[in-house]
Design an enzyme around this catalytic site. Structure first.
Site, PDB file in Angstrom:
ATOM      1  N   LYS A  81     118.039  59.107  98.262  1.00  0.00           N
ATOM      2  CA  LYS A  81     118.018  59.634  96.889  1.00  0.00           C
ATOM      3  C   LYS A  81     117.512  58.555  95.928  1.00  0.00           C
ATOM      4  O   LYS A  81     117.885  57.372  96.062  1.00  0.00           O
ATOM      5  CB  LYS A  81     119.438  60.076  96.528  1.00  0.00           C
ATOM      6  CG  LYS A  81     119.578  60.847  95.242  1.00  0.00           C
ATOM      7  CD  LYS A  81     121.027  61.351  95.088  1.00  0.00           C
ATOM      8  CE  LYS A  81     121.258  62.135  93.823  1.00  0.00           C
ATOM      9  NZ  LYS A  81     122.661  62.630  93.697  1.00  0.00           N
TER      10      LYS A  81
ATOM     11  N   SER B   9     123.149  67.491  92.674  1.00  0.00           N
ATOM     12  CA  SER B   9     121.909  66.862  92.281  1.00  0.00           C
ATOM     13  C   SER B   9     121.109  66.251  93.438  1.00  0.00           C
ATOM     14  O   SER B   9     119.942  65.912  93.248  1.00  0.00           O
ATOM     15  CB  SER B   9     122.211  65.760  91.259  1.00  0.00           C
ATOM     16  OG  SER B   9     122.977  64.735  91.846  1.00  0.00           O
TER      17      SER B   9
ATOM     18  N   SER C 247     127.625  66.613  94.257  1.00  0.00           N
ATOM     19  CA  SER C 247     126.170  66.538  94.474  1.00  0.00           C
ATOM     20  C   SER C 247     125.707  66.338  95.904  1.00  0.00           C
ATOM     21  O   SER C 247     124.509  66.408  96.174  1.00  0.00           O
ATOM     22  CB  SER C 247     125.576  65.435  93.612  1.00  0.00           C
ATOM     23  OG  SER C 247     125.391  65.924  92.314  1.00  0.00           O
TER      24      SER C 247
HETATM   25  N1  GLN Z   1     126.993  69.265  89.223  1.00  0.00           N
HETATM   26  C1  GLN Z   1     127.611  68.001  88.954  1.00  0.00           C
HETATM   27  C2  GLN Z   1     127.157  67.498  87.611  1.00  0.00           C
HETATM   28  O1  GLN Z   1     126.255  68.037  87.103  1.00  0.00           O
HETATM   29  C3  GLN Z   1     127.271  67.092  90.077  1.00  0.00           C
HETATM   30  C4  GLN Z   1     126.905  65.717  89.722  1.00  0.00           C
HETATM   31  C5  GLN Z   1     126.922  64.770  90.864  1.00  0.00           C
HETATM   32  O2  GLN Z   1     127.733  64.888  91.782  1.00  0.00           O
HETATM   33  N2  GLN Z   1     126.068  63.789  90.771  1.00  0.00           N
HETATM   34  O3  GLN Z   1     127.682  66.583  87.072  1.00  0.00           O
END
Ligand code: GLN
Length: 490
Positions: free
Chosen positions: A78, A153, A177
């Site tokens: 990532k 994400s 995420s």
């Molecule tokens: N959907 C979560 C957010 O928008 C996930 C974020 C994450 O785990 N990086 O914050």
């Protein structure tokens, strides 16, 4: 079967047996990226020369008789994790030309283990999101249905694994995420306990919940990756000092037909609300039956503060984001807009041009929640309720060993369906924020498919949550839960 389609375990056997080389494997993955990524757009950058050199070096080690979980295994990472000499953009314009000057601890460990980095993957800008649509460099498509999002994400990493562009990928999970995209794309996603894996070199989002973890084709592969990346790190004072277990060995089942006998699995009633897609609930229920057949006892439990998970998360997270992203001022870090007439205007124009809409929204929400007049009402209150959520988990883990829940309330949604509805996007996280706020390990494994339009079917995920540092137990039970569901199941 093409080499890029192998699991880590399968590739390991072929590499050690001299049947294939790390170069063959790496070339197969690079070819697959070239073939499929124009459409899917999982990768933000590919480092082909470096990957080929790393594969050749791994081949020399293998020829010399060395082996290891990930020696010669190609992976993607990532783009919010530092990789020395390569761009690390966090999918933001503000870091468009940023080249990391050092390797994150996980990358260092993977290099030492001989894993082969192929490139960097797409994400929601700074990992803020649940669909990968908020990347400044264009969205990623779900390989299972190109009209749908891969989740987020870590959508790029997850789509890459689902499309066999690599054998595994690294993601980060702050509030779901890794797990939510894993459920949308039908792969395995493990969020380790907070502190089990070093955050050094992970671009800080919510420092109190951020954690790096693997996205893999099988549960066993997740165990193999975790063994390498986990452990205490002097560069991250929040890492756990407890010894890293042999997770793969922990998965070996006793030779009885009831290998889970004596194990209690909690079924939290607050995760099975009427809003939950009926078919998703049915798939998770089918998973529960598998665990019962293996000897586990299922018990209904209650986590009454579950409904506050999303509101608490969306106060704590923006607060930490507003503080963490303050460093991108155009001077120390990030895009600079030089034409400003004074410092205020310089900040405004640099940050205004560099950050996307969702990141700006979070910075503003967090700055508000932390401001002098509102701190007690919002940030402090959220932290108090967070303690109640932590207590909920502690209480149920006195009665049961693990919890079984859906990962997401529904399968992957359509591209564009809710990008203009931030509240709907935040509610995606309903089942994943609890484990994040409490720092607990959790995994999403494929739990079959549900019918979508025009005779298509979409994958859904089942989630197991465990007490702190119980990754070994989670992986063992997840192995049974995923059996026959993994795409590579024999
Ligand atoms: N959907 C979560 C957010 O928008 C996930 C974020 C994450 O785990 N990086 O914050």
């Amino acid at each position: 079967m093409k080499l890029n389609e192998l699991t880590i375990q399968e590739a390991r056997a072929k590499l050690d047996g001299g049947e294939i080389s790390a170069l063959d494997l790496t070339r197969a993955c690079l070819a697959r990226i070239k073939e499929a990524d124009m459409e899917i757009h999982a990768c933000l950058s590919v480092c082909e020369p470096e990957a080929l050199a790393a594969a050749a070096a791994a081949d020399i080690r293998i020829k010399a008789g060395e082996t290891g979980n990930l020696l010669g295994i190609p992976y993607l990472c990532k783009d919010n994790i530092m990789t020395k000499g390569l761009k690390t953009t966090a999918a933001s314009k503000i870091l468009e030309n940023y080249v990391a000057p050092y390797d994150a601890t996980v990358i260092k460990k993977l290099k030492e283990a001989g894993a082969v980095l192929l490139g960097k993957t797409n994400l929601d800008e700074f990992a803020h999101g649940a669909s990968t649509e908020s990347s400044a460099y264009g969205l990623t498509k779900n390989p299972r249905d190109l009209s749908r999002v891969p989740g987020g994400s870590s959508g790029g990493s997850t789509a890459a694994v689902a499309a066999d562009m690599c054998l595994f990928a690294l993601g980060s999970d702050t509030g779901g995420s890794i797990r939510q995209p894993a459920s949308f794309c039908g792969v395995v996603g493990l969020k380790p306990s907070y502190g089990r894996v070093s955050r050094s070199g992970l671009l800080s989002m919510t420092s109190s919940t951020d954690v790096i973890g693997p996205l893999t084709k099988t549960v066993e592969d997740a165990a193999l990756v975790l063994e390498i990346i986990a452990g205490a790190d002097e560069r991250d004072a929040t890492t756990a000092t407890e010894a890293v277990e042999h997770y793969r060995q922990k998965m070996i089942l006793s030779a009885t037909d009831k290998p889970l006998s004596g194990l209690k699995i909690g079924w939290p009633k607050e995760y099975f609300l009427k809003e939950l897609d009926k078919e998703v609930a049915a798939r998770v229920r089918a998973g529960a039956e598998k665990l019962k057949a293996a000897g586990a006892q299922l018990m209904e439990v209650s986590l009454p503060y579950t409904k506050y998970g999303v509101p608490v998360y969306y106060l704590v997270t923006p607060s930490e984001i507003s503080s963490n992203l303050a460093r991108f001022d155009g001077i120390g870090w990030g895009l600079s807009k030089n034409e400003a007439k004074d410092l205020q205007e310089f900040y405004k124009s640099s940050r205004g041009a560099g950050f996307g809409a969702e990141t700006k929204r979070r910075i503003m929400l967090g700055t508000y929640a932390l401001s002098a007049g509102y701190y007690d009402a919002y940030y402090k209150k959220a932290q108090q309720v967070r303690t109640l959520i932590i207590n909920d988990f502690q209480r149920v883990f006195e009665k049961v060993d693990l919890l079984l829940t859906p990962t997401s309330p529904h399968p992957a949604f359509k591209i564009g369906q809710q990008i203009n509805d931030p509240l709907a996007m935040y509610l995606e996280d309903i089942f994943v924020t609890g484990a994040s706020l409490a720092g607990l390990p959790a995994i999403s494994v494929p739990a079959g498919t549900v019918a979508a339009e025009a005779g298509k079917s979409l994958p859904v995920g089942a989630q197991l949550i465990g007490p702190r540092l119980q990754e070994g137990l989670i992986l063992k039970v997840a192995g049974i839960l995923a059996a026959t569901e993994e795409r590579h199941a024999k």
